[in-house]
Design an enzyme around this catalytic site. Structure first.
Site, mmCIF file in Angstrom:
data_model
loop_
_atom_site.group_PDB
_atom_site.id
_atom_site.type_symbol
_atom_site.label_atom_id
_atom_site.label_comp_id
_atom_site.label_asym_id
_atom_site.label_seq_id
_atom_site.Cartn_x
_atom_site.Cartn_y
_atom_site.Cartn_z
ATOM 1 C CB SER A 57 -2.990 -5.559 -3.127
ATOM 2 O OG SER A 57 -2.884 -7.680 -2.750
ATOM 3 C CG HIS A 96 -1.249 -9.017 0.226
ATOM 4 N ND1 HIS A 96 -1.967 -8.845 0.918
ATOM 5 C CD2 HIS A 96 -1.603 -8.942 -0.937
ATOM 6 C CE1 HIS A 96 -2.894 -7.559 0.398
ATOM 7 N NE2 HIS A 96 -2.375 -7.772 -0.766
ATOM 8 C CG ASP A 123 -1.142 -7.317 4.434
ATOM 9 O OD1 ASP A 123 -1.506 -6.469 3.608
ATOM 10 O OD2 ASP A 123 -1.317 -9.112 3.196
#
Lengths: 180, 165
Positions: A57, A96, A123
């Site tokens: 990701s 992230h 997210d």
């Protein structure tokens, strides 16, 4: 006889004194690894100072198998920082980037929204049901450093346990049979 | 003493130490590069400005930036983003990312783009009418190995209209 025979012979020829020395050496290796890990925990202020990237990701910045070094300070979270967070109901922490930050006046309470650089959407879908923001308690640390490829060994070992057992067995045999 | 295992071990230890040392040096060398990035951002127009529960704005930006000087031999990529930053009675800081880009190499680091906001510009409340805010260009340099670093250019003096549209 060959190699196997020699190994068996050397196991037979072990004396109790030598065995003890080797046990202590092994113990020293294990404890010093533990000491280093715990020291890192104290210095960086996070439960897991080093994490291995498991997903795609954050590509192309972070690839599977890369190692990240984390750091946790009291400094407030800001947009753009790469944070590692835990979501209730998920075992594996996620790495992230924070894209939105709203920090309350006075209380320091903070709402953070994250997104993977390589993902198309933010997210919110990854968070727990009905959760729209991350708060301070979800965030384990921020990534400050980066080392490529080093984490592949742990990925292989966790996905193919047989490799782990072979490796541990081989190392154990080496320790037992070594004569210096 | 000079068994195969012993030599293999010595060689491996030396190789790993040397590699770690080279990685550390590569990361350190980033410190000596001269960085003078520049940026200019204009708000071309406000497409929509409404309040559904919270104030929300859609706008079109004209972004002109030169981040070439951030690239060194140890740079894998630069992540750049534009965020609106402002204060409200409720929040001491609001940072809302509006647009971002992954810059893979130096050739793409000087760019001009006209774009609408990629992420929704939503306030936590109804504070955006007539609001003055900063547009900030942030960059996050991701190295091939070693320490990551980030910095920003703050551009003050932007404001939103007094009425919804």
């Amino acid at each position: 006889m060959g190699w196997i025979g020699e190994t068996v012979d050397s196991i037979k020829s072990i004396k109790i004194r030598q065995l003890l020395t080797q046990a202590i050496t092994l113990g020293m290796i294990v404890t010093s690894a533990l000491i280093i890990w715990k020291t890192l925990m104290c210095v960086t202020g996070t439960e897991s100072p080093v994490v291995v990237v498991l997903s795609e990701s954050m590509e192309p910045g972070f690839q599977r198998g890369d190692v990240l070094f984390l750091h946790m300070t009291k400094e407030p979270i800001r947009a753009g920082e790469i944070v590692v967070f835990n979501v209730d109901g998920r075992d594996i922490p996620i790495v992230h980037r924070a894209i939105k930050v709203h920090e309350r006046q006075n209380t320091g309470h903070v709402d953070v929204l994250t997104k993977g650089d390589n993902n198309d959407v933010d997210d919110i879908g990854l968070y727990a049901d009905g959760q729209f923001w991350l708060h301070r308690q979800h965030i384990m640390g921020r990534a400050i450093g980066f080392l490529p490829y080093v984490g592949w060994m742990t990925i292989i070992m966790s996905e193919k346990p047989i490799v782990k057992y072979i490796l541990i067995g081989a190392l154990g045999l080496l320790v037992i049979t070594s004569k210096d | 003493m000079h068994s195969f295992g012993y030599r293999a071990n010595a060689l491996l230890t030396f190789a790993v130490t040397a590699l770690a040392f080279i990685c550390a040096i590569a990361s350190l060398s980033d410190k000596f590069s001269n960085q003078n990035p520049s940026a200019e951002i204009q708000i071309l127009y406000i497409k929509r400005f409404k309040s559904y529960g919270n104030d929300e704005v859609s706008l079109t930006l004209d972004i002109n930036a030169d981040l070439q000087s951030l690239f060194t031999w140890n740079t894998k990529q630069v992540f750049a983003f534009v965020a609106a930053e402002y204060e409200t009675p409720k929040n001491s800081l609001n940072q809302v990312s509006l647009w971002d880009v992954i810059i893979p190499d130096k050739e793409h680091a000087k760019f001009r783009i006209q774009t609408s906001n990629k992420y929704r510009f939503i306030d936590q409340g109804h504070n955006l009418r007539g609001k003055e805010f900063n547009l900030t260009l942030h960059w996050h340099v991701m190295p091939k190995t070693g320490k990551m670093f980030a910095d920003k250019i703050v551009m003050p003096g932007y404001s939103l209209p007094d009425a919804y549209k």
